[in-house]
Scaffold this motif. Sequence first.
Motif, mmCIF file in Angstrom:
data_model
loop_
_atom_site.group_PDB
_atom_site.id
_atom_site.type_symbol
_atom_site.label_atom_id
_atom_site.label_comp_id
_atom_site.label_asym_id
_atom_site.label_seq_id
_atom_site.Cartn_x
_atom_site.Cartn_y
_atom_site.Cartn_z
ATOM 1 N N LEU A 81 0.845 -1.194 0.000
ATOM 2 C CA LEU A 81 0.000 0.000 0.000
ATOM 3 C C LEU A 81 0.882 1.245 0.000
ATOM 4 O O LEU A 81 1.803 1.365 0.826
ATOM 5 C CB LEU A 81 -0.913 0.002 1.217
ATOM 6 N N ILE A 82 0.587 2.173 -0.909
ATOM 7 C CA ILE A 82 1.364 3.401 -1.021
ATOM 8 C C ILE A 82 0.424 4.595 -1.161
ATOM 9 O O ILE A 82 -0.748 4.432 -1.518
ATOM 10 C CB ILE A 82 2.326 3.359 -2.230
ATOM 11 N N ASP A 83 0.935 5.783 -0.871
ATOM 12 C CA ASP A 83 0.175 6.986 -1.170
ATOM 13 C C ASP A 83 0.589 7.517 -2.540
ATOM 14 O O ASP A 83 1.380 6.875 -3.243
ATOM 15 C CB ASP A 83 0.335 8.034 -0.069
ATOM 16 N N GLU A 84 0.051 8.693 -2.923
ATOM 17 C CA GLU A 84 0.324 9.184 -4.276
ATOM 18 C C GLU A 84 1.784 9.556 -4.496
ATOM 19 O O GLU A 84 2.243 9.648 -5.635
ATOM 20 C CB GLU A 84 -0.584 10.366 -4.616
ATOM 21 N N ALA A 85 2.529 9.727 -3.369
ATOM 22 C CA ALA A 85 3.953 10.027 -3.491
ATOM 23 C C ALA A 85 4.801 8.762 -3.498
ATOM 24 O O ALA A 85 6.037 8.849 -3.574
ATOM 25 C CB ALA A 85 4.385 10.940 -2.348
ATOM 26 N N GLY A 86 4.165 7.608 -3.419
ATOM 27 C CA GLY A 86 4.898 6.351 -3.419
ATOM 28 C C GLY A 86 5.350 5.902 -2.045
ATOM 29 O O GLY A 86 6.059 4.896 -1.919
ATOM 30 N N ARG A 87 4.914 6.586 -0.984
ATOM 31 C CA ARG A 87 5.317 6.232 0.380
ATOM 32 C C ARG A 87 4.543 5.012 0.855
ATOM 33 O O ARG A 87 3.319 4.975 0.807
ATOM 34 C CB ARG A 87 5.049 7.415 1.316
ATOM 35 N N ARG A 88 5.268 4.022 1.334
ATOM 36 C CA ARG A 88 4.650 2.792 1.857
ATOM 37 C C ARG A 88 4.292 3.022 3.328
ATOM 38 O O ARG A 88 5.106 2.833 4.228
ATOM 39 C CB ARG A 88 5.604 1.614 1.695
ATOM 40 N N PHE A 89 3.036 3.390 3.594
ATOM 41 C CA PHE A 89 2.658 3.837 4.928
ATOM 42 C C PHE A 89 2.402 2.705 5.919
ATOM 43 O O PHE A 89 2.239 2.962 7.125
ATOM 44 C CB PHE A 89 1.440 4.773 4.863
ATOM 45 N N MET A 90 2.363 1.445 5.459
ATOM 46 C CA MET A 90 2.193 0.319 6.376
ATOM 47 C C MET A 90 3.528 -0.300 6.778
ATOM 48 O O MET A 90 3.546 -1.283 7.531
ATOM 49 C CB MET A 90 1.318 -0.767 5.733
ATOM 50 N N ALA A 91 4.630 0.255 6.347
ATOM 51 C CA ALA A 91 5.928 -0.387 6.553
ATOM 52 C C ALA A 91 6.263 -0.563 8.031
ATOM 53 O O ALA A 91 6.916 -1.540 8.420
ATOM 54 C CB ALA A 91 7.026 0.425 5.853
ATOM 55 N N GLY A 92 5.844 0.364 8.893
ATOM 56 C CA GLY A 92 6.189 0.279 10.299
ATOM 57 C C GLY A 92 5.162 -0.412 11.167
ATOM 58 O O GLY A 92 5.311 -0.444 12.399
ATOM 59 N N GLN A 151 -4.308 10.176 -1.593
ATOM 60 C CA GLN A 151 -4.826 9.013 -2.309
ATOM 61 C C GLN A 151 -4.070 7.766 -1.883
ATOM 62 O O GLN A 151 -2.905 7.839 -1.454
ATOM 63 C CB GLN A 151 -4.697 9.210 -3.819
ATOM 64 N N VAL A 152 -4.724 6.629 -2.001
ATOM 65 C CA VAL A 152 -4.120 5.356 -1.611
ATOM 66 C C VAL A 152 -4.164 4.399 -2.794
ATOM 67 O O VAL A 152 -5.171 4.319 -3.518
ATOM 68 C CB VAL A 152 -4.843 4.735 -0.398
ATOM 69 N N PHE A 153 -3.074 3.664 -2.968
ATOM 70 C CA PHE A 153 -2.960 2.720 -4.074
ATOM 71 C C PHE A 153 -2.413 1.392 -3.558
ATOM 72 O O PHE A 153 -1.617 1.356 -2.601
ATOM 73 C CB PHE A 153 -2.013 3.255 -5.152
ATOM 74 N N LEU A 154 -2.819 0.320 -4.207
ATOM 75 C CA LEU A 154 -2.234 -0.997 -3.979
ATOM 76 C C LEU A 154 -1.280 -1.259 -5.135
ATOM 77 O O LEU A 154 -1.691 -1.282 -6.300
ATOM 78 C CB LEU A 154 -3.327 -2.063 -3.917
ATOM 79 N N ASP A 155 -0.028 -1.458 -4.811
ATOM 80 C CA ASP A 155 1.034 -1.527 -5.821
ATOM 81 C C ASP A 155 1.587 -2.950 -5.908
ATOM 82 O O ASP A 155 2.290 -3.412 -5.005
ATOM 83 C CB ASP A 155 2.144 -0.542 -5.454
ATOM 84 N N GLY A 156 1.256 -3.626 -6.991
ATOM 85 C CA GLY A 156 1.774 -4.975 -7.207
ATOM 86 C C GLY A 156 2.747 -5.053 -8.360
ATOM 87 O O GLY A 156 3.032 -6.149 -8.858
ATOM 88 N N ARG A 157 3.277 -3.917 -8.779
ATOM 89 C CA ARG A 157 4.125 -3.902 -9.969
ATOM 90 C C ARG A 157 5.385 -4.734 -9.795
ATOM 91 O O ARG A 157 5.757 -5.504 -10.697
ATOM 92 C CB ARG A 157 4.490 -2.452 -10.323
ATOM 93 N N GLN A 158 6.033 -4.625 -8.661
ATOM 94 C CA GLN A 158 7.275 -5.374 -8.460
ATOM 95 C C GLN A 158 6.999 -6.809 -8.029
ATOM 96 O O GLN A 158 7.609 -7.753 -8.543
ATOM 97 C CB GLN A 158 8.149 -4.679 -7.421
ATOM 98 N N ALA A 159 6.076 -6.991 -7.073
ATOM 99 C CA ALA A 159 5.863 -8.323 -6.505
ATOM 100 C C ALA A 159 5.141 -9.266 -7.463
ATOM 101 O O ALA A 159 5.402 -10.478 -7.464
ATOM 102 C CB ALA A 159 5.066 -8.205 -5.210
ATOM 103 N N ILE A 160 4.235 -8.727 -8.276
ATOM 104 C CA ILE A 160 3.408 -9.583 -9.145
ATOM 105 C C ILE A 160 3.697 -9.315 -10.612
ATOM 106 O O ILE A 160 3.914 -10.243 -11.393
ATOM 107 C CB ILE A 160 1.911 -9.359 -8.838
ATOM 108 N N GLY A 161 3.676 -8.062 -11.008
ATOM 109 C CA GLY A 161 4.078 -7.666 -12.350
ATOM 110 C C GLY A 161 3.365 -8.410 -13.457
ATOM 111 O O GLY A 161 2.128 -8.454 -13.518
ATOM 112 N N ALA A 162 4.136 -9.028 -14.326
ATOM 113 C CA ALA A 162 3.589 -9.680 -15.516
ATOM 114 C C ALA A 162 2.703 -10.870 -15.184
ATOM 115 O O ALA A 162 1.954 -11.346 -16.049
ATOM 116 C CB ALA A 162 4.738 -10.122 -16.428
ATOM 117 N N ARG A 163 2.738 -11.366 -13.940
ATOM 118 C CA ARG A 163 1.897 -12.508 -13.558
ATOM 119 C C ARG A 163 0.460 -12.103 -13.279
ATOM 120 O O ARG A 163 -0.397 -12.959 -13.055
ATOM 121 C CB ARG A 163 2.481 -13.197 -12.322
#
Length: 514
Positions: free
Chosen positions: A257-268, A293-305
């Motif tokens: 989960l990231i915000d619009e700036a790409g910050r992963r706010f659940m990391a801690g 804004q909030v986004f779910l980012d699977g580009r690196q972990a899932i990507g082409a799959r």
Amino acid sequence: MTLNLNELAGRPVIVGAGLAGLVAALALAPRPVVVVTKATLGAGAASGWAQGGVAAAVLPGDAPALHAADTIAAGAGLCDPAMVEHVTGAAPAAIEVLLRYGVPFDRDVEGRLLASLEAAHGRPRVLHVGGDTSGREIMAAVVAAVRATPSITVLEATAVHRLIADGRMLGVALAGDGESGVLPTGRVLLATGGLGGLWRHTTNPPGAVGQGPALAAEAGLPLVDLEFMQFHPTAIDVGADPMPLASEALRGDGAVLIDEAGRRFMAGVPRQELAPRDVVARAVWAELEAGRQVFLDGRQAIGARFPDRFPAVTAVCRAAGIDPVTMPIPVRPAAHYHMGGIPTDVHGRTALAGLWAAGECASTGLHGANRLASNSLLEAVVMGEAAARDMSGYEAADAEGNLPVPSTRPADPDGLAEIRRILGAHVGVRRDATGLTRAIAALAPLAARPTAAAGPALVALMMAVAALDRPESRGSHYRADHPHPVAALALSRPLDAAEALRRLQSLREEGFAA
């Protein structure tokens, strides 16, 4: 509805055609049974929308006791340990039931069952079918089994609008195709699903407006744990109503989960994106309230799959102009699963003789204050079968003809829209006394209207009263004015309609609901 209802008199009646109801109908075979559904068979049930699968400890290294421990931990002190032990212990047998009905669970190349890790599970134990199309595929197999079973009569496009009882079940009042009538029966199973459709932002089918709890409450039965509504943290925010779901399994596969700036706010946060759903939902809500804004980012972990692993999510995203392979997915919390409802025992029995409940409309004590991911389809199978066994051994009185036919209530779409607005504004992820009191005052007139919205409004009113009367935060119920759990409140409390109305009156006398 053109059948002669007297020809069906005395047969067990199942209200609802989701997984719990259809499993019960199949378990009753070859005994004749009637299934009543507002939609057509296989449509309109939340079971078919489930992207998550069925939780069951069936793989090496796992055990029902471990599944039970995870369930109790997620339930935040309100689970019934005996019910948790019963359901998790029955999970392997439930998988066998679904396999018998032709459910093609995902397997590896050697034919062994595959399982995914989902939030708050300590082991990979969630069995899927076709990746994120599990509910649809499970329901397709079960519906096919129902259609092939001649002992099951299905009344489609038909609604039950009243339970007829006098200390015991006597019949159900039906309406459909411009007709109405009463089906005499001493055995009824409510399997009507949930009430998430009463919120403005929801992942539920439009018909999920609390039909079962409303029928029970209007018949004088208590409801329990109404304040505990689970908000899924990652509904896809593309303007759809209902909102499509970004499955828990995405985060299980490493999406963040990231915000619009790409910050992963659940990391801690402990367990990060795989923290319990209530924790994740509140974190996402806080970002939205702060204007981010909030986004779910699977580009690196899932990507082409993505297209193969999550075909449903991929299709929804691409229809909205989002390619999840290369773009993050906009998300927000949405009403998803209700832990409360009609209290039942281990057999699915309610407080009214001849009435059972199973699935999301029931409150068994399995989920407590926060449902563990993918325990819902499991509970539907286990408790649908349990209710069927108990119904088959129940000695119902002879069905009575010539029962009075209660009048139907006219549709009220404006009333339903107003309920959704009220709950969305005041009974959402974050609650406080001021908002809950406003909700109670606004819902009371809707519950008094002689329209079809009265039942849902009554349940919504009772939910707001229950939330106001729990001055603590526990599981999915978060009070901003009481942000911590209170040990003395760690118990479930029944509430009936009469008590909810008395609570409303006391608020008025205190001057809070003017």
